[in-house]
Design a protein around this motif. Structure first.
Motif, PDB file in Angstrom:
ATOM      1  N   GLU A   1       0.815  -1.207   0.000  1.00  0.00           N
ATOM      2  CA  GLU A   1       0.000   0.000   0.000  1.00  0.00           C
ATOM      3  C   GLU A   1       0.854   1.265   0.000  1.00  0.00           C
ATOM      4  O   GLU A   1       0.343   2.350  -0.236  1.00  0.00           O
ATOM      5  N   GLY A   2       2.090   1.109   0.236  1.00  0.00           N
ATOM      6  CA  GLY A   2       2.949   2.289   0.299  1.00  0.00           C
ATOM      7  C   GLY A   2       3.791   2.452  -0.950  1.00  0.00           C
ATOM      8  O   GLY A   2       5.012   2.536  -0.865  1.00  0.00           O
ATOM      9  N   GLN A   3       3.134   2.485  -2.182  1.00  0.00           N
ATOM     10  CA  GLN A   3       3.855   2.649  -3.443  1.00  0.00           C
ATOM     11  C   GLN A   3       4.154   4.122  -3.689  1.00  0.00           C
ATOM     12  O   GLN A   3       3.321   4.982  -3.505  1.00  0.00           O
ATOM     13  N   VAL A   4       5.345   4.378  -4.185  1.00  0.00           N
ATOM     14  CA  VAL A   4       5.785   5.734  -4.486  1.00  0.00           C
ATOM     15  C   VAL A   4       6.443   5.719  -5.868  1.00  0.00           C
ATOM     16  O   VAL A   4       7.225   4.812  -6.182  1.00  0.00           O
ATOM     17  N   VAL A   5       6.036   6.722  -6.757  1.00  0.00           N
ATOM     18  CA  VAL A   5       6.629   6.827  -8.094  1.00  0.00           C
ATOM     19  C   VAL A   5       8.071   7.260  -7.953  1.00  0.00           C
ATOM     20  O   VAL A   5       8.361   8.316  -7.376  1.00  0.00           O
TER      21      VAL A   5
ATOM     22  N   ILE B   1       7.282   4.811 -19.558  1.00  0.00           N
ATOM     23  CA  ILE B   1       7.764   3.861 -18.525  1.00  0.00           C
ATOM     24  C   ILE B   1       7.730   4.572 -17.167  1.00  0.00           C
ATOM     25  O   ILE B   1       8.354   5.632 -16.995  1.00  0.00           O
ATOM     26  N   VAL B   2       6.977   4.012 -16.198  1.00  0.00           N
ATOM     27  CA  VAL B   2       6.861   4.560 -14.824  1.00  0.00           C
ATOM     28  C   VAL B   2       7.446   3.534 -13.842  1.00  0.00           C
ATOM     29  O   VAL B   2       6.986   2.378 -13.813  1.00  0.00           O
ATOM     30  N   ASN B   3       8.420   3.924 -13.052  1.00  0.00           N
ATOM     31  CA  ASN B   3       9.056   3.068 -12.023  1.00  0.00           C
ATOM     32  C   ASN B   3       8.493   3.425 -10.651  1.00  0.00           C
ATOM     33  O   ASN B   3       8.537   4.605 -10.227  1.00  0.00           O
ATOM     34  N   PHE B   4       7.937   2.425  -9.961  1.00  0.00           N
ATOM     35  CA  PHE B   4       7.390   2.597  -8.611  1.00  0.00           C
ATOM     36  C   PHE B   4       8.349   1.972  -7.571  1.00  0.00           C
ATOM     37  O   PHE B   4       8.962   0.923  -7.847  1.00  0.00           O
TER      38      PHE B   4
END
Length: 539
Positions: A277-281, A327-330
């Protein structure tokens, strides 16, 4: 002077001898009492001395002209109490007592100037051993100690060096605990470079091994350390409980025993947790592409080869395309937790508390035992659980039982009454000595001086002499008869019958005279008349 001589002659030799004996006894008795009373009170200068120390100390005392007494075969020296402190300081200047060992004073000698390096190294080792032995003897209950050090010499171009080791022999009063033995090990190890406590062996005077040298591994050290730490935990909890109970039931009216089960396993735990639940881009990358392509018909001509010619001229097909890419890195959050559980955690506690009851005087004044109420015991149990950190999940057990002790509590005296009889051991010994002197004086006065004085003041009575007939026929006293003549007659075996007859006749005459005297006392007038008639007839 003549009167004094005449007086002495009047007393007689027996009385003069008795008077002399009385005077000598009195003078001796009073001189002994005065000497004992005025003699300086002796105190202990040193005890448990070696023969070498005793000889040196006695030599110094004689030079200082200080009186001394030797006890216990020279092991204890007594001197006047008022000189103990000053004498100890003077002996300390001389480095006495040494305890039978040599310390760093070995280098104070003047003959070490030409000593070789080997001798100096040996002296240094001896001095270190002596100083360690003196330090160990300063510990309570240690009477004497000897230390042997093995310090290998480092050779040139030597890679592996053997570590030093030590062996200690001690003489103790009673016994030493595990903590005290380990204290001696650490004391010696800290004083020698490169020495570890595990390389120190200790034995007592009975040959019992108190500590053995080990290789320093955990397995070789485990047994003694675990037992010592368990005992320390139990002792600490016991002291906490007794401190509380002494305030409740009184000093000495409770007995506490604690049994602790300790976990000595050392556990290290590492945890790594991810939180979805604690995803950050973390980063974003966008890419766009556009493509156009025309397909021409026909061949190559001179016109389309000219500069600025319409390249798209002519007939043909056109094609266009577009491409977009993102492309998005989390970054997913995570937690790393490392927990280390040290050895020595308490797994389980068992506490047993024995409490005495109440004592109250009855009608006769005697102390009567009364059990404590259950409510009081429950409150005591609550206090004990709080003091030891009771945890039911561990399976801890606390039992409080009320039973009568074998010995009732002692009656407390007032402090003022205690002060009247607060005597030291020296005071008691002094009073006992004076009492013995007083008793001896009374016995001398009653059984020696009194009979002699009575002998002096009583007048001499002349004993009646028995009259006997001498060999020549004359009547003399028996004491005046020559002993030689009588002995000679007895040796010859001659029975002097005339002596027995004379005795019988003398007894008969004495009885007749006694009868006549009695008649004269009864009839004095008639006796006087008869005597006058005799006198007239004689005239």
């Amino acid at each position: 002077m003549n009167g004094l001589i005449e007086f002495i002659r009047t007393l007689g030799p027996t009385r003069v001898a008795a008077m002399g004996a009385v005077a000598a006894i009195l003078v001796g008795m009073f001189a002994f009492i005065i000497f004992r009373v005025t003699a300086p009170e002796m105190g202990q200068l040193y005890s448990n001395l070696t023969i070498e120390d005793s000889a040196q100390i006695v030599n110094n005392l004689e030079q200082l002209a200080i009186p001394y007494e030797l006890r216990q075969d020279g092991g204890t020296i007594l001197i006047p109490k008022d000189q103990i402190a000053r004498t100890r300081m003077r002996l300390a200047e001389e480095g006495l007592p040494t305890g039978g060992s040599v310390g760093y004073e070995i280098f104070d000698r003047t003959d070490t100037l030409g000593a070789t390096s080997f001798v100096q190294n040996i002296n240094q080792l001896r001095a270190l051993e002596g100083e360690l032995a003196r330090t160990i003897r300063s510990i309570d209950r240690v009477v004497s100690a000897r230390v042997h050090l093995v310090i290998p010499e480092r050779q040139l171009f030597q890679r592996d060096v053997r570590p030093p080791s030590a062996s200690i022999a001690i003489k103790v009063r009673g016994g030493l605990g595990a903590s005290e033995v380990r204290a001696i090990q650490h004391l010696v190890a800290a004083a020698v470079d490169g020495l570890t406590p595990e390389r120190v062996s200790i034995v007592d005077d009975t040959g019992r091994l108190l500590a053995t040298a080990t290789d320093g591994t955990a397995d070789s050290m485990a047994s003694g350390e675990l037992q010592e730490r368990t005992f320390e935990i139990e002792q600490r909890l016991r002291n906490q409980i007794e401190e509380i109970l002494n305030s409740v039931v009184g000093p000495g009216r409770a007995r506490v025993r604690v049994a602790a089960e300790v976990d000595f396993n050392r556990v290290t735990e590492t945890q790594e947790r991810f939180d979805p639940e604690g995803q950050v881009v973390r980063s974003t990358q966008t890419k766009e592409e556009n493509t156009t392509r025309n397909a021409q018909q026909g061949g190559v001509t001179a016109g389309n080869q000219l500069p600025n010619a319409d390249a798209n001229g002519g007939a043909g097909d056109a094609e266009a395309s577009s491409l977009t890419e993102e492309i998005v890195n989390f970054e997913v959050s995570k937690a790393i937790r490392t927990e280390t559980l040290e050895a020595g955690r308490i797994k389980r506690l068992s506490v047993a508390v024995l409490v005495d009851g109440l004592y109250e005087p009855n009608a006769d004044g005697a102390m009567q035992y009364t059990p404590r109420p259950q409510e009081v015991l429950d409150r005591i149990a609550v206090l004990v659980r709080s003091a030891v950190g009771f945890d039911e999940s561990r399976g801890d057990v606390v039992e409080v039982v009320n039973l009568q002790f074998a010995a009732p509590p002692e009656t407390d005296f007032e402090s003022a009454e205690q002060g009247l009889f607060d005597f030291t051991r020296d005071d008691i010994m002094r009073f006992a000595e004076l009492g013995v002197l007083l008793l001896i004086s009374l016995l001398l006065l009653l059984f020696v001086v009194r009979p002699l004085l009575k002998r002096i003041v009583t007048p001499e009575e002349k004993t009646a002499q028995e009259l006997v007939i001498a060999p020549d026929g004359t009547l003399v006293a028996q004491s005046e008869l020559p002993a030689g003549e009588l002995a000679e007659d007895e040796d010859d075996g001659v029975v002097i019958e005339w002596l027995e007859e004379a005795k019988r006749e003398g007894a008969l005459q004495a009885s007749s005279i006694a009868k006549v005297g009695a008649m004269i006392e009864d009839y004095p007038t008639e006796a006087v008349t008869i005597v006058r008639g005799w006198l007239d007839e004689a005239a």
